[in-house]
Write a protein that holds these residues in place. Structure first.
Motif, short mmCIF file in Angstrom:
data_model
loop_
_atom_site.label_atom_id
_atom_site.label_comp_id
_atom_site.label_asym_id
_atom_site.label_seq_id
_atom_site.Cartn_x
_atom_site.Cartn_y
_atom_site.Cartn_z
N GLY A 162 -14.95 1.93 -12.16
CA GLY A 162 -15.47 3.19 -11.60
C GLY A 162 -15.07 3.38 -10.16
N ARG A 163 -15.13 2.30 -9.39
CA ARG A 163 -14.77 2.40 -7.96
C ARG A 163 -13.32 2.81 -7.80
NH1 ARG A 163 -12.94 -0.80 -4.01
NH2 ARG A 163 -12.67 -2.66 -5.29
N ARG A 164 -12.45 2.16 -8.54
CA ARG A 164 -11.01 2.46 -8.39
C ARG A 164 -10.66 3.85 -8.89
NH1 ARG A 164 -8.04 -1.61 -6.62
NH2 ARG A 164 -9.22 -3.51 -6.24
N VAL A 165 -11.29 4.23 -9.98
CA VAL A 165 -11.02 5.58 -10.53
C VAL A 165 -11.44 6.64 -9.52
CG1 VAL A 165 -11.88 7.22 -12.23
CG2 VAL A 165 -10.98 5.01 -12.97
N ARG A 166 -12.66 6.50 -8.98
CA ARG A 166 -13.16 7.51 -8.03
C ARG A 166 -12.28 7.56 -6.78
NH1 ARG A 166 -18.05 5.39 -9.82
NH2 ARG A 166 -19.17 6.89 -11.15
N GLU A 167 -11.89 6.34 -6.28
CA GLU A 167 -11.04 6.28 -5.07
C GLU A 167 -9.73 7.02 -5.29
OE1 GLU A 167 -12.01 1.90 -3.16
OE2 GLU A 167 -9.97 2.30 -3.85
N ARG A 168 -9.11 6.74 -6.43
CA ARG A 168 -7.78 7.30 -6.70
C ARG A 168 -7.87 8.80 -6.97
NH1 ARG A 168 -3.35 7.37 -4.70
NH2 ARG A 168 -1.56 7.76 -6.07
N VAL A 169 -8.91 9.23 -7.67
CA VAL A 169 -9.08 10.67 -7.91
C VAL A 169 -9.30 11.39 -6.57
CG1 VAL A 169 -10.64 12.39 -8.89
CG2 VAL A 169 -9.86 10.49 -10.30
N GLU A 170 -10.04 10.75 -5.69
CA GLU A 170 -10.29 11.31 -4.34
C GLU A 170 -8.96 11.47 -3.59
OE1 GLU A 170 -13.37 12.16 -3.30
OE2 GLU A 170 -12.59 12.84 -1.36
N GLN A 171 -8.11 10.45 -3.73
CA GLN A 171 -6.82 10.45 -2.97
C GLN A 171 -5.80 11.40 -3.60
OE1 GLN A 171 -5.64 6.37 -3.44
NE2 GLN A 171 -6.94 5.61 -1.76
N ALA A 172 -5.68 11.31 -4.94
CA ALA A 172 -4.52 11.97 -5.58
C ALA A 172 -4.91 13.10 -6.51
CB ALA A 172 -3.72 10.92 -6.37
N GLY A 173 -6.23 13.22 -6.80
CA GLY A 173 -6.65 14.29 -7.70
C GLY A 173 -6.64 13.88 -9.17
N PHE A 174 -6.00 12.75 -9.45
CA PHE A 174 -6.01 12.23 -10.82
C PHE A 174 -5.76 10.74 -10.74
CE2 PHE A 174 -1.52 11.24 -11.74
CZ PHE A 174 -0.90 11.84 -10.64
N VAL A 175 -5.93 10.04 -11.88
CA VAL A 175 -5.72 8.59 -11.90
C VAL A 175 -5.11 8.19 -13.23
CG1 VAL A 175 -8.07 8.13 -12.76
CG2 VAL A 175 -6.85 6.34 -11.52
N THR A 176 -4.24 7.19 -13.21
CA THR A 176 -3.60 6.72 -14.45
C THR A 176 -4.07 5.31 -14.75
OG1 THR A 176 -1.70 5.90 -13.17
CG2 THR A 176 -1.52 8.13 -14.08
N VAL A 177 -4.54 5.11 -15.97
CA VAL A 177 -5.11 3.82 -16.39
C VAL A 177 -4.48 3.40 -17.71
CG1 VAL A 177 -7.21 2.56 -17.01
CG2 VAL A 177 -7.32 4.42 -15.32
N ALA A 178 -3.98 2.16 -17.77
CA ALA A 178 -3.51 1.60 -19.04
C ALA A 178 -4.61 0.70 -19.57
CB ALA A 178 -2.22 0.80 -18.84
#
Ligand code: 6PG
Length: 251
Positions: free
Chosen positions: A24-40
Motif C-alpha cells: 500500500g505504501r509503495r502504490v500510494r507513493e508511486r501514484v502520487e509521483q507518477a499518477g499510476f503504478v505498475t505491479v507484477a
C-alpha cells in the motif's frame, strides 16, 4: 543493488499484514509521483492472503487507488485463465472480483493460446508496447512481488533452467522437467530492472533454501538457487519472511 532488507515476521498472518502495508505504501507513493503504478503479481499460495487483505482492508481509508494501478503477472502456468492452476484465476478470485481495476489495466499472460512460446512472445510485445521499451531495454516495473519454492525457484525460474541465463528476452516459456510442463515467466533482467522487489516467503519447508539464498556460499551460482539471481540493479530488494522460514538464518 541497494542494501538487502530482510524482515522476519512472527507468522503467515503477520507477514501478510506487513506485505499489505508495504504494498500500500509503495502504490500510494508511486501514484502520487507518477499518477499510476505498475505491479507484477506473484502466483502460488503465499500471496493469496495478501490479495484478499488488499481487496478488503480493515478500514476504508486503507483501500487503494485501484483505478491507477496496472497489474501484470510475473509468471503463468500453461493453462487457460479459468483453470484451477491459473495464477490469473487466483488473482481474479481473491482480488479482481472485489476491487475496481479498469479492464485495460489488467495485463494478464494469455496462456490460453495453447502455445506457451507464443504466449510468452505476445506478453513480451505487450510489455514493450505498454512501457515503450526498445530491444535491449527492460520495463521499469515499480513493484514486483515474488515467492520462492523450497527448491529456490522464483516466478517460473527453476533450478538449472536456461531461462536463468536469458539476457535479451523479457518473457520466455521454459520446459520445467520436474513439473513435466511449460511455464511462462518474466526473465531475470526484467525482475532486476524493478524499482522494488518484494519477496514473500513463509513456512518451514522454505527454511533451507532461504538460508542458502540469503547466507549461502555463492560458488553454486544462481542456477541452483534461482531466487538468488534476483538482485535489482538499482532497485530495492525486500524479503518478508516468517519465523518458520527464517529458522536457519544467522541470528
Ligand atoms: C507460481 C509462482 C511460484 C511461487 C513459488 C512459491 O506460479 O507458483 O510464481 O514462483 O511463488 O512456487 O509458491 P507458494 O507461495 O505456493 O509456496
Amino acid at each position: 543493488m541497494r542494501r538487502r532488507d530482510v524482515r522476519i515476521l512472527d507468522d503467515a498472518e503477520a507477514l501478510t499484514r506487513a506485505a499489505a502495508e508495504e504494498f500500500g505504501r509503495r502504490v500510494r507513493e508511486r501514484v502520487e509521483q507518477a499518477g499510476f503504478v505498475t505491479v507484477a503479481l506473484s502466483g502460488g499460495s503465499t500471496p493469496r492472503g495478501l490479495y484478499a487483505l488488499l481487496a478488503e482492508p480493515r478500514e476504508p481509508a486503507a483501500s487503494l487507488p485501484w483505478e491507477r494501478i496496472h497489474l501484470f503477472w510475473g509468471d503463468e502456468r500453461d493453462v487457460p485463465p479459468d483453470d484451477p492452476l491459473s495464477n490469473f484465476r487466483m488473482v481474479r478470485e481473491t482480488l479482481l472480483s472485489k476491487v475496481q481495476v479498469p479492464a485495460d489495466h489488467v495485463h494478464r499472460i494469455r496462456a490460453e493460446v495453447g502455445d506457451a512460446a507464443r504466449a510468452a512472445w505476445e506478453y513480451e510485445q505487450e510489455l514493450r508496447r505498454f512501457f515503450g521499451v526498445a530491444p535491449g531495454q527492460v520495463p521499469p516495473f515499480d513493484l514486483v512481488l515474488l515467492g520462492m519454492g523450497a527448491d529456490g525457484h522464483t516466478a517460473s525460474l527453476f533450478p538449472g533452467s536456461d531461462a536463468l541465463r536469458e539476457r535479451e528476452r523479457l518473457v520466455v516459456a521454459p520446459w520445467i522437467e520436474k513439473l513435466q510442463a511449460r511455464r511462462i515467466t518474466l526473465t531475470p533482467p526484467v525482475l532486476n530492472g524493478a524499482a522494488c522487489v518484494l519477496f514473500l516467503v513463509h513456512g518451514a519447508d522454505k527454511a533451507e533454501a532461504l538460508r542458502a539464498v540469503l547466507e549461502g556460499e555463492t560458488f553454486s551460482g544462481d542456477d541452483a538457487l534461482p531466487a538468488r539471481s534476483v538482485r535489482p540493479a538499482h532497485g530495492e530488494l525486500i524479503w518478508l519472511v516468517d519465523r518458520a522460514a527464517a529458522r536457519f538464518l544467522a541470528a
